[in-house]
Design a protein around this motif. Structure first.
Motif, PDB file in Angstrom:
ATOM      1  N   UNK A 110      67.762  -4.890 -90.060  1.00  0.00           N
ATOM      2  CA  UNK A 110      66.314  -4.699 -90.076  1.00  0.00           C
ATOM      3  C   UNK A 110      65.936  -3.235 -89.901  1.00  0.00           C
ATOM      4  N   UNK A 111      66.803  -2.453 -89.238  1.00  0.00           N
ATOM      5  CA  UNK A 111      66.540  -1.038 -89.010  1.00  0.00           C
ATOM      6  C   UNK A 111      66.959  -0.159 -90.190  1.00  0.00           C
ATOM      7  N   UNK A 112      67.755  -0.707 -91.098  1.00  0.00           N
ATOM      8  CA  UNK A 112      68.292   0.085 -92.204  1.00  0.00           C
ATOM      9  C   UNK A 112      67.277   0.251 -93.328  1.00  0.00           C
ATOM     10  N   UNK A 113      67.432   1.339 -94.064  1.00  0.00           N
ATOM     11  CA  UNK A 113      66.562   1.600 -95.204  1.00  0.00           C
ATOM     12  C   UNK A 113      66.980   0.725 -96.388  1.00  0.00           C
ATOM     13  N   UNK A 114      66.034   0.348 -97.236  1.00  0.00           N
ATOM     14  CA  UNK A 114      66.411  -0.365 -98.466  1.00  0.00           C
ATOM     15  C   UNK A 114      67.321   0.509 -99.330  1.00  0.00           C
ATOM     16  N   UNK A 115      68.252  -0.141-100.014  1.00  0.00           N
ATOM     17  CA  UNK A 115      69.196   0.505-100.940  1.00  0.00           C
ATOM     18  C   UNK A 115      70.137   1.501-100.253  1.00  0.00           C
ATOM     19  N   UNK A 116      70.314   1.374 -98.960  1.00  0.00           N
ATOM     20  CA  UNK A 116      71.301   2.208 -98.277  1.00  0.00           C
ATOM     21  C   UNK A 116      72.680   1.563 -98.405  1.00  0.00           C
ATOM     22  N   UNK A 117      73.689   2.202 -97.831  1.00  0.00           N
ATOM     23  CA  UNK A 117      75.076   1.729 -97.943  1.00  0.00           C
ATOM     24  C   UNK A 117      75.678   1.607 -96.557  1.00  0.00           C
ATOM     25  N   UNK A 118      76.408   0.521 -96.323  1.00  0.00           N
ATOM     26  CA  UNK A 118      77.070   0.321 -95.038  1.00  0.00           C
ATOM     27  C   UNK A 118      78.548   0.037 -95.269  1.00  0.00           C
ATOM     28  N   UNK A 119      79.405   0.710 -94.501  1.00  0.00           N
ATOM     29  CA  UNK A 119      80.847   0.468 -94.498  1.00  0.00           C
ATOM     30  C   UNK A 119      81.196  -0.239 -93.196  1.00  0.00           C
ATOM     31  N   UNK A 120      81.995  -1.310 -93.280  1.00  0.00           N
ATOM     32  CA  UNK A 120      82.444  -2.009 -92.074  1.00  0.00           C
ATOM     33  C   UNK A 120      83.584  -2.946 -92.452  1.00  0.00           C
ATOM     34  N   UNK A 121      84.162  -3.576 -91.436  1.00  0.00           N
ATOM     35  CA  UNK A 121      85.091  -4.667 -91.689  1.00  0.00           C
ATOM     36  C   UNK A 121      84.288  -5.900 -92.094  1.00  0.00           C
ATOM     37  N   UNK A 122      84.924  -6.878 -92.726  1.00  0.00           N
ATOM     38  CA  UNK A 122      84.226  -8.097 -93.123  1.00  0.00           C
ATOM     39  C   UNK A 122      84.125  -9.062 -91.948  1.00  0.00           C
ATOM     40  N   UNK A 123      85.276  -9.552 -91.453  1.00  0.00           N
ATOM     41  CA  UNK A 123      85.333 -10.474 -90.315  1.00  0.00           C
ATOM     42  C   UNK A 123      84.279 -11.574 -90.445  1.00  0.00           C
ATOM     43  N   UNK A 124      84.508 -12.472 -91.388  1.00  0.00           N
ATOM     44  CA  UNK A 124      83.544 -13.514 -91.703  1.00  0.00           C
ATOM     45  C   UNK A 124      83.228 -14.430 -90.523  1.00  0.00           C
ATOM     46  N   UNK A 125      84.139 -14.500 -89.547  1.00  0.00           N
ATOM     47  CA  UNK A 125      83.891 -15.374 -88.400  1.00  0.00           C
ATOM     48  C   UNK A 125      82.732 -14.901 -87.537  1.00  0.00           C
ATOM     49  N   UNK A 126      82.384 -13.601 -87.630  1.00  0.00           N
ATOM     50  CA  UNK A 126      81.251 -13.101 -86.854  1.00  0.00           C
ATOM     51  C   UNK A 126      80.159 -12.529 -87.757  1.00  0.00           C
TER      52      UNK A 126
END
Length: 225
Positions: A110-126
């Motif tokens: 909710x704090x991120x700008x539209x059309x921005x990019x985020x890098x992270x692990x997937x970890x579907x369990x969380x």
């Protein structure tokens, strides 16, 4: 570096590859590194040395105050590397690129700008379904570290993380099996070697049958007594 057909191939160190691509970008990037909201997560996407490589190329890096404490780096370390220290998540999540470890939480998206990019692990369990829906609504580009591959179909980030976790697991297991933790420290490779299995110490069948330490370390967990 790897030898392939007599040639040296660089495909193991993603920071150098990433920096090479960033050097081609004419406009300067705004990169944000927030604190992780889970108490048991101590990792951070970049060290001060890596931040310095980015700022030296003219990119602007925002680091949330206290983000590096889990890896023993203070705000001063990041500030000296050229990063700007911000006090609130709202500021750091306004960056064009967000570098995290765990998947973004709905309140973070909710704090991120539209059309921005985020890098992270997937970890579907969380990874909450609400987070997926919010990212689609904001058209946010999400890139998973463990799914990144180079031209040689290798996963450099995943390989490095696996090596670190494998090395750390030996240190942690040694500590848990030490006398100070209520365990029994025994010599490796002998038939008295024990392993941690479902919260209790059990003797491995391969150990009793003269299994080698390499096999014990590689896959004897789950063997019954």
């Amino acid at each position: 570096m790897e030898a392939t057909g007599g040639k040296q191939v660089q495909g193991s160190y993603i920071p150098q590859v990433l920096l090479k691509e960033l050097s081609k970008v004419s406009n300067r990037l705004l990169i944000g590194i927030p604190c992780e909201r889970r108490a048991d997560e101590k990792r951070l996407a970049l060290t001060p040395e890596a931040v310095g490589m980015l700022t030296d190329r003219g990119h602007h890096v925002l680091v949330e105050s206290g983000a590096g404490l889990g890896i023993n780096y203070s705000d001063n370390h990041y500030s000296e590397a050229g990063a700007e220290i911000v006090s609130t998540p709202a500021e750091v999540f306004q960056a064009d690129i967000i570098l995290k470890i765990l998947p973004p939480l709905p309140e973070e998206i909710l704090l991120m700008k539209p059309r921005s990019t985020v890098f992270s692990m997937v970890q579907l369990n969380i990874f909450a379904q609400e987070a997926f829906e919010l990212m689609m609504a904001k058209r946010i580009t999400a890139i998973a570290y463990e799914l990144m591959s180079d031209d040689y179909k290798k996963s450099p980030v995943l390989n490095v993380i696996s090596e670190i976790e494998g090395t750390a697991s030996i240190t942690i297991a040694s500590e848990l099996l030490s006398n100070t933790q209520g365990g029994e420290r025994r010599s490796a490779g002998r038939n008295t070697r024990r392993i941690a299995y479902r919260g209790r110490y059990r003797r491995c069948r391969q150990c009793r049958n003269g299994g080698s330490p390499s096999r014990i370390g590689a896959g004897c967990f789950g063997e019954s007594v």
